[in-house]
Design an enzyme around this catalytic site. Sequence first.
Site, PDB file in Angstrom:
ATOM      1  N   ASP A   1       2.140  97.296  50.182  1.00  0.00           N
ATOM      2  CA  ASP A   1       2.858  96.134  49.659  1.00  0.00           C
ATOM      3  C   ASP A   1       1.936  95.281  48.803  1.00  0.00           C
ATOM      4  O   ASP A   1       2.320  94.734  47.775  1.00  0.00           O
ATOM      5  CB  ASP A   1       3.383  95.263  50.798  1.00  0.00           C
ATOM      6  CG  ASP A   1       4.485  95.957  51.553  1.00  0.00           C
ATOM      7  OD1 ASP A   1       5.071  95.358  52.462  1.00  0.00           O
ATOM      8  OD2 ASP A   1       4.766  97.130  51.229  1.00  0.00           O
TER       9      ASP A   1
ATOM     10  N   ARG B   1      20.585  95.341  51.895  1.00  0.00           N
ATOM     11  CA  ARG B   1      20.188  94.489  50.791  1.00  0.00           C
ATOM     12  C   ARG B   1      20.471  95.155  49.448  1.00  0.00           C
ATOM     13  O   ARG B   1      20.857  94.501  48.486  1.00  0.00           O
ATOM     14  CB  ARG B   1      18.695  94.174  50.911  1.00  0.00           C
ATOM     15  CG  ARG B   1      18.158  93.355  49.788  1.00  0.00           C
ATOM     16  CD  ARG B   1      16.694  93.023  50.042  1.00  0.00           C
ATOM     17  NE  ARG B   1      16.171  92.181  48.996  1.00  0.00           N
ATOM     18  CZ  ARG B   1      15.747  92.626  47.830  1.00  0.00           C
ATOM     19  NH1 ARG B   1      15.788  93.914  47.568  1.00  0.00           N
ATOM     20  NH2 ARG B   1      15.276  91.797  46.923  1.00  0.00           N
TER      21      ARG B   1
ATOM     22  N   LYS C   1       7.781  86.791  60.009  1.00  0.00           N
ATOM     23  CA  LYS C   1       8.407  87.603  58.962  1.00  0.00           C
ATOM     24  C   LYS C   1       8.561  89.008  59.525  1.00  0.00           C
ATOM     25  O   LYS C   1       7.586  89.740  59.688  1.00  0.00           O
ATOM     26  CB  LYS C   1       7.527  87.624  57.714  1.00  0.00           C
ATOM     27  CG  LYS C   1       8.134  88.410  56.569  1.00  0.00           C
ATOM     28  CD  LYS C   1       7.292  88.258  55.312  1.00  0.00           C
ATOM     29  CE  LYS C   1       7.929  88.929  54.112  1.00  0.00           C
ATOM     30  NZ  LYS C   1       8.252  90.334  54.317  1.00  0.00           N
TER      31      LYS C   1
ATOM     32  N   CYS D   1     -25.444 123.967  61.907  1.00  0.00           N
ATOM     33  CA  CYS D   1     -25.788 122.573  62.134  1.00  0.00           C
ATOM     34  C   CYS D   1     -26.233 121.928  60.819  1.00  0.00           C
ATOM     35  O   CYS D   1     -27.154 122.420  60.173  1.00  0.00           O
ATOM     36  CB  CYS D   1     -26.906 122.480  63.173  1.00  0.00           C
ATOM     37  SG  CYS D   1     -27.431 120.777  63.407  1.00  0.00           S
TER      38      CYS D   1
ATOM     39  N   CYS E   1     -23.547 121.604  68.079  1.00  0.00           N
ATOM     40  CA  CYS E   1     -24.798 122.310  67.849  1.00  0.00           C
ATOM     41  C   CYS E   1     -25.419 122.576  69.227  1.00  0.00           C
ATOM     42  O   CYS E   1     -25.719 121.641  69.965  1.00  0.00           O
ATOM     43  CB  CYS E   1     -25.752 121.458  67.019  1.00  0.00           C
ATOM     44  SG  CYS E   1     -27.386 122.197  66.952  1.00  0.00           S
TER      45      CYS E   1
HETATM   46  S1  IVH Z   1      13.990  84.221  54.453  1.00  0.00           S
HETATM   47  C1  IVH Z   1      16.009  84.432  49.995  1.00  0.00           C
HETATM   48  N1  IVH Z   1      12.971  84.739  56.750  1.00  0.00           N
HETATM   49  O1  IVH Z   1      11.347  89.413  53.974  1.00  0.00           O
HETATM   50  C2  IVH Z   1      15.135  85.169  50.914  1.00  0.00           C
HETATM   51  N2  IVH Z   1      13.087  86.520  55.174  1.00  0.00           N
HETATM   52  O2  IVH Z   1       9.813  89.940  51.571  1.00  0.00           O
HETATM   53  C3  IVH Z   1      15.037  84.409  52.174  1.00  0.00           C
HETATM   54  N3  IVH Z   1      12.222  88.641  56.030  1.00  0.00           N
HETATM   55  O3  IVH Z   1      14.025  90.149  51.875  1.00  0.00           O
HETATM   56  C4  IVH Z   1      14.349  85.228  53.119  1.00  0.00           C
HETATM   57  N4  IVH Z   1      11.703  87.921  58.029  1.00  0.00           N
HETATM   58  O4  IVH Z   1      14.272  90.713  54.338  1.00  0.00           O
HETATM   59  C5  IVH Z   1      13.286  85.246  55.549  1.00  0.00           C
HETATM   60  N5  IVH Z   1      12.122  85.032  58.866  1.00  0.00           N
HETATM   61  C6  IVH Z   1      12.437  85.534  57.681  1.00  0.00           C
HETATM   62  C7  IVH Z   1      12.218  86.875  57.346  1.00  0.00           C
HETATM   63  C8  IVH Z   1      12.543  87.337  56.078  1.00  0.00           C
HETATM   64  C9  IVH Z   1      11.731  88.957  57.229  1.00  0.00           C
HETATM   65  C10 IVH Z   1      12.359  89.588  54.920  1.00  0.00           C
HETATM   66  C11 IVH Z   1      13.633  89.497  54.159  1.00  0.00           C
HETATM   67  C12 IVH Z   1      13.238  89.373  52.713  1.00  0.00           C
HETATM   68  C13 IVH Z   1      11.836  89.879  52.742  1.00  0.00           C
HETATM   69  C14 IVH Z   1      11.045  89.338  51.611  1.00  0.00           C
END
Ligand code: IVH
Length: 711
Positions: A57, A163, A142, A443, A465
């Site tokens: 990423d 998505r 996240k 070796c 060895c």
């Molecule tokens: S808020 C408008 N909160 O991370 C976007 N996203 O890298 C608002 N994601 O597409 C996103 N945990 O799928 C939000 N606590 C969290 C999240 C989260 C994972 C993901 C989400 C987003 C991606 C972006």
Amino acid sequence: MYSAQEQRELLQKTEYYLSQIKDSATVLNAEDVEPLKKVLGYHEWKYYVKNDPVISDKEYDELFKSLEKTEAAHPHLISSDSPTQRISADASGDFPTVRHLEPMLSLSNSYNLEDLRKFHDQVIRKLKEEEDIAIQYAAEPKYDGSSISLLYENDVLVRAATRGNGIQGDDITQNVRTLRTVPLHVPFSKFDIYRAELRGEALIRLDFFEKINQAREKNGEALFANPRNAAAGGLRMKDPRDTAARGIEMFVYQIGYAENREEEEVLSRFNTHAETLKVLDQLGFKTSFPDHKVFDNVDDLFPFLEKWETARSDYPYEIDGMVVKVNPLDLHRKLGSTSHHPRWAIAYKFKARQATSRLLKVDYQVGKVGTITPVAKIQPVSLAGVTISSVSLHNEEFIRSKDIRLGDRVLVERAGDVIPYIVKTLPEFRDDSQVEIHFPKYCPVNDTEEKVELVKMQDEAAWRCPRCICGQQPLQKMIFFVSKDAMDVAGLGKSLVERFFTEKMVATIPDLYQLDYEKISRMEGFGEKSAENLKKSIEASKNRSLKRLLYALGIHHLGKRSSAIIAAEVNEIFDLEDWDEEKYNNLKDIGPVLAKNMTDFFQEKKNLDMIHRLKELGVNTYSTEEDRPTEIKDGPLSGKTILFTGALQQVSRKEAQKAAEQAGAKNISAVSSNLDYLVVGEKAGSKLKKARELGTVEIITEDEFYKILEE
Ligand code: IVH
């Protein structure tokens, strides 16, 4: 969509651009815009459509940001087909395509405090504030899963979609309906909401994910690379029952859009993001609410984010960072979004645990018992804050099973404190220059005069060895002897022992206690002071415990734990001369292989001579205070067994286990009738269930555990 030839060229360009970009601020030339757009388009396809990324990423981000910067420097080159100008790649099309009410955007990323401050500055600027004002921020995990939108109408779940490209995704309603974490009926009408589009992440618990892979391995099926892929695949099963079996859970973290019966937008009903989470939590969703926290100032956020970065490995789900969101919702409206991300939120990404690099060469190291370990030298990459340039390849079988070749591009991972390892090679990057790795027959160190052929023991993966006089063995033994877990001689590391060895100042272990410090003080890089310090730490190592001495001898299969078990049984090391295999076998946790190795070692005259020499030189050979079993007889938990499960709130699991031990308890790892106490933290799962079923285990909370300790 992409031909093999096209892919090869794009991958070559990927490598080229990654090598050009120093950081995300690198501005490239005008003629780089077109190829870079193609490269990014390709990786979006690999990531979003094929679920099979070949760069990390972070690497993707760097390429993306460089394109943004380069386009900004040449604005006439910006076109609508640039990845910076649209949201993402195509939806994959196996399920009917549906349009989201509100685009599902991405997040921009930050990696440190400075990035976060910059984000805050942008917020302030956009709000046209005259000066820096405090803004309230909410932070939450996240989730590293697959993002989903849920549409509720008239309190009923009517649609769920992937998505996709952000504007439209695939309708996977039938599959999502099988997820128990997604309520089918939700009383939104209580809030005068008729229609609500929610955002969340589909995830698989890490322990469950491991079980899925174990089962797949048993059935000879291909393993999933990570829970995200397993969840994404699970949501696209043809038969919803297969989705249900995958154990996918859904975390909801946002209301993307809401309206009342009159089709008026009503998100303003809630004042803050935190309040939204609370409402969602109350409405029956699994949310980030329990794990979120609100801060009055951007600078206050940082310790919380760092705490989560450390706690990441204890969390039951995969998370790859934290999301920082402006808390007041009226500011969301004022701030708005770019075509790519909202301006009111940013991801704080944890340090990358994966990166790709190139395998430059393989070195063969000779270990303390002659084991040959292949070590990959790779182009240095930064992983979770540490630069990695060599990675163990374990043994020949590992190289074969992963089909690793010299010159390959490889995916390297370093999770938590775990030593880095090669996850897989990326054959996509191969040109004609890769060659097979030929494991040596002889070796690698002892190849001057007569060659020593390597041997492989039955049931062992490693080549060895067989020659004790193999040049490096005494050296490896010395290096191991002084190492941290062994005699712990501070300041005497691998390179220094090597230096003394090549300068013929030491040949075997006892020589380490007869160093010529005068000579050392005159060696390059030394002085009187440092020679004096070295002497001090070598002298100090003479008083180590018996278990350390035993371990330091480097007997094959003798680990730290078994050394401690054996040391607890004797008065002096020489008592072991009289031990036979049976005596070792009678000890708990000592197996027959080690029993044989121990007796062999203590029957060999040259080994005993060496230990006698050490003793003459002042090295302790007797059992010490540290060697006696540490059972605490009068603690509040003496004689009890204990197990911690779930996310502990007050201290880390390690600390809790230590506290339990100090109270006399023994930590065990599985729920059985032998278990006395199960301490449950948040989100405890299968262990709690099992303990309840058994009915014999005392199930207590973290607070109750501390009450017992206070007794
Ligand atoms: S808020 C408008 N909160 O991370 C976007 N996203 O890298 C608002 N994601 O597409 C996103 N945990 O799928 C939000 N606590 C969290 C999240 C989260 C994972 C993901 C989400 C987003 C991606 C972006």
